[in-house]
Design an enzyme around this catalytic site. Structure first.
Site, PDB file in Angstrom:
ATOM      1  N   PRO A   2       0.717  -0.732  -0.374  1.00  0.00           N
ATOM      2  CG  PRO A   2      -0.571  -1.724   2.207  1.00  0.00           C
ATOM      3  CD  PRO A   2       0.597  -2.204   1.183  1.00  0.00           C
ATOM      4  CD  GLU A   3       2.341   2.717  -4.297  1.00  0.00           C
ATOM      5  OE1 GLU A   3       3.039   3.760  -4.837  1.00  0.00           O
ATOM      6  OE2 GLU A   3       3.096   1.991  -5.172  1.00  0.00           O
TER       7      GLU A   3
END
Ligand SMILES: [Zn+2]
Length: 273
Positions: A2-3
């Protein structure tokens, strides 16, 4: 992994879900999930009433009304969910139970995710660069770059800008028409401005679409994001560029895959500055 947009989505949902609730128990099923003293982590969190949930880079921060502050980093496969499926049970690493009987589950198949207690919110994650959601902030960071490292590697460097990972670095470089191998220090003023304007745009659009789900990322409601429907280059090697029809290429830069259009994204040496 996840960014920024995925973590931001999680943080917004989590805030609605756990703000004001009091943790009554912390069950560590895989103690190494916690960085630092496990006993202190559990002791400090027990009885903590959640004042708010925040994001810094790719970190989720949970703050108590008494100032107790801990972070969650999801890494590869971590997720925080309000309800746990039977398939996820075997990957449950930590369970927080609240006084109203609800719970929050930290599920992590590959066990790279980490929970960490900090002295206070202001001292958490000291090495992170600024948040890349405003063009002026990004531009300041880009102007400081003196390195010949490829711009792609620099965008992944969390001490330069916090929260950008492989997906959004590739997408932003495409939008900026910039080859990922372009040496960071060789960007002219116009290129810096172009990149500084597209990075926040790409991230904010992805936040509106609740992030990109390619493999593991799930929201707190255990749902997929929608931004995967809007990727121009990431994960599209061999497919046609939506803009020019050329075949999207994939190369390795410092061990990370980079997706780009060889026609839309020119190296600086190929274009007149
Ligand atoms: Zn193209």
């Amino acid at each position: 992994m996840p960014e920024l947009p995925e973590v931001e989505t999680i943080v917004r949902q989590l805030c609605r879900q756990i703000k004001g609730k009091t943790i009554t128990s912390v069950r560590l099923l895989w103690p190494r999930t916690v960085t630092g003293c496990k006993a202190e982590f559990c002791r400090r969190l027990r009885g903590m009433t959640v004042a708010g949930v925040s994001r810094r880079g790719k970190y989720i921060g949970v703050e108590g009304v008494d100032g107790t502050f801990f972070t969650v980093h999801l890494r590869m496969t971590g997720k925080l969910v309000g309800e746990i499926s039977s398939a996820d049970r075997k990957h449950l690493r930590t369970q927080f139970t609240f006084s109203d009987g609800t719970a929050l589950y930290f599920v992590d198949a590959r066990k790279f995710g980490r929970l960490r207690l900090w002295t206070c919110r202001g001292q958490a994650c000291p090495s992170l660069g600024p948040e890349p959601l405003r063009p002026a902030v990004v531009l300041t960071s880009l102007r400081r770059l003196k390195t010949r490292r490829p711009i792609k590697s620099v965008l992944l460097d969390q001490t330069v800008l916090a929260g950008i990972g492989n997906i959004y670095a590739d997408e932003a470089l495409f939008q900026a028409g910039m080859h990922p191998l372009t040496p960071a220090a060789s960007l002219g003023e116009a290129q810096q401005q172009r990149l500084a304007s597209v990075i926040p745009k790409v991230l904010r659009q992805a936040i509106l679409r609740r992030g990109t789900t390619l493999r593991n990322y799930r929201t707190v409601a255990d749902e997929s994001g929608e931004n995967q429907e809007h990727l121009n280059v990431y994960g599209r090697a061999g497919e046609s560029c939506f803009q020019c029809g050329a075949s999207i290429e994939k190369i390795l830069i410092n061990g990370r895959s980079s997706h780009y259009c060889p026609s839309c994204q020119k190296k600086m040496s190929d274009v007149r500055r």
